[in-house]
Design a protein around this motif. Structure first.
Motif, short mmCIF file in Angstrom:
data_model
loop_
_atom_site.label_atom_id
_atom_site.label_comp_id
_atom_site.label_asym_id
_atom_site.label_seq_id
_atom_site.Cartn_x
_atom_site.Cartn_y
_atom_site.Cartn_z
N SER A 10 0.80 -1.14 0.01
CA SER A 10 -0.15 0.04 0.03
C SER A 10 0.83 1.22 -0.03
N TYR A 35 -10.12 -9.67 2.80
CA TYR A 35 -8.91 -8.91 3.32
C TYR A 35 -8.78 -8.90 4.55
N ALA A 37 -6.53 -6.82 7.44
CA ALA A 37 -5.72 -5.83 7.49
C ALA A 37 -5.55 -5.15 9.08
N GLU A 38 -4.54 -4.43 9.13
CA GLU A 38 -4.21 -3.77 10.22
C GLU A 38 -5.13 -3.00 10.98
N VAL A 43 -7.66 0.43 4.92
CA VAL A 43 -7.69 -0.19 3.57
C VAL A 43 -8.93 -0.09 2.91
N PHE A 61 -13.65 -7.96 5.50
CA PHE A 61 -12.48 -7.58 6.05
C PHE A 61 -12.32 -7.88 7.64
N ILE A 88 -2.97 -6.77 3.99
CA ILE A 88 -2.76 -5.38 3.65
C ILE A 88 -2.40 -4.59 5.01
N SER A 89 -1.01 -4.05 4.95
CA SER A 89 -0.67 -3.28 6.23
C SER A 89 -0.83 -1.95 6.13
N GLU A 90 -0.66 -1.08 7.45
CA GLU A 90 -1.21 0.41 7.21
C GLU A 90 -0.33 0.87 6.45
N PRO A 94 3.32 -5.52 3.68
CA PRO A 94 2.91 -6.24 4.77
C PRO A 94 3.91 -7.40 5.38
#
Length: 233
Positions: A10, A35, A37-38, A43, A61, A88-90, A94
Motif C-alpha cells: 500500500s 482482506y 488488515a491492520e 484499507v 474485512f 494489507i498493512s497500514e 505487509p
C-alpha cells in the motif's frame, strides 16, 4: 489448498495508488474478496482509491493488529476455504515490521501459497537514498521508549555499527520522532552519520544524511510523520 495469500503493498502516505503501486498489483485487487488488515478504515479507503469505489461493501474485512492473539490468528485459517485472501498493512509492505507476519507464518504451516507483490518499502527506499552502507545493514525495528533504555540501545547500536561497518536502520512512532532525534543528538558520537528519511514518496519528502555534529548545528523538526532513521558509525 488452492487458495493463496497475497501480500499487497500500500502507499506510504496519502498518494494516489497509481503513483506508487504497480499496475499488476492494482489489477489483482478486484479478484480478491477477503482482506486481512491492520486497520480496516485505512484499507477501505485505499481500495476505494485503487479502483474499487462502489464495491467496498461486497468485500469482507478481518483485523490483524498488535493486539491479535495467536488463537485469533489461527481462527483466520477458514478464510482460505472461501478463496484467495489479501493481507494489507497500514503502509508499505505487509509483514515487514508489521503484525501481519503472523498470518504469513500460519499459511506456511498449513501449506498455503504466499505471494509477495511489488510495492514501496520505506526501509529500502531510505537506505537507497541515504548514501550509507547498502551492502551490510541491519533493521532494528522500534527501540525502547524509556529514556535510559533508549540511550543504552543507541550506544549499543552505534558500537555494533562501528564494529561491523554496517548501517543500522530503525523506526519510531511518529509522535516520538522529535524526542528520538533529540536523544540521538545527545547520545551518539559527533562523527556518526545519521540519515533522516521522512514522508518518503510524498511531495513533502525529506531525506538528509549528515554527521551528528552537523545535525547539532542545524537541527530540524521532523514532526508527526513517518520517518526512517539510519546511522553508520
Amino acid at each position: 489448498m488452492s487458495s493463496k495469500l497475497y501480500l499487497i503493498p500500500s502507499p506510504l502516505g496519502d498518494n494516489d495508488p497509481s503513483e506508487v503501486i504497480p499496475a499488476s498489483v492494482l489489477a489483482i485487487l478486484p479478484q480478491i474478496k477477503v482482506y486481512v488488515a491492520e486497520e480496516v478504515r485505512t484499507v477501505r479507503r485505499y481500495l476505494s482509491k485503487a479502483g474499487l469505489k462502489g464495491h467496498i461493501d461486497e468485500l469482507e474485512f478481518f483485523v490483524l493488529n498488535e493486539h491479535t492473539t495467536p488463537a485469533e490468528v489461527e481462527a483466520l485459517l477458514p478464510l482460505f476455504d472461501r478463496g484467495d485472501v489479501g493481507l494489507i498493512s497500514e503502509a508499505g509492505l505487509p509483514a515487514v515490521a508489521d503484525p501481519g507476519s503472523a498470518l504469513v507464518s500460519l499459511c506456511h504451516r498449513h501449506g498455503i501459497e504466499v505471494v509477495p507483490m511489488v510495492g514501496p518499502s520505506s526501509l529500502m527506499l531510505a537506505l537507497m537514498a541515504s548514501g550509507l552502507n547498502g551492502q551490510g545493514f541491519a533493521f532494528r525495528g522500534y527501540l525502547p521508549a524509556k529514556t535510559d533504555q533508549l540511550r543504552s540501545a543507541l550506544k549499543d547500536i552505534e558500537k555494533q555499527s562501528r564494529a561491523l561497518g554496517q548501517s543500522e536502520i530503525f523506526i519510531e512512532t511518529p509522535y516520538r520522532n522529535d524526542s528520538m532525534f533529540a536523544e540521538m543528538l545527545a547520545t551518539l558520537n559527533p562523527d556518526t552519520r545519521l540519515c533522516l528519511a521522512a514522508d518518503i514518496t510524498l511531495p513533502t519528502q525529506f531525506i538528509k544524511t549528515k554527521s551528528i555534529a552537523q545535525w547539532r548545528k542545524q537541527p530540524v523538526t521532523i514532526g508527526k510523520r513517518p520517518c526512517v532513521f539510519i546511522i553508520l558509525a
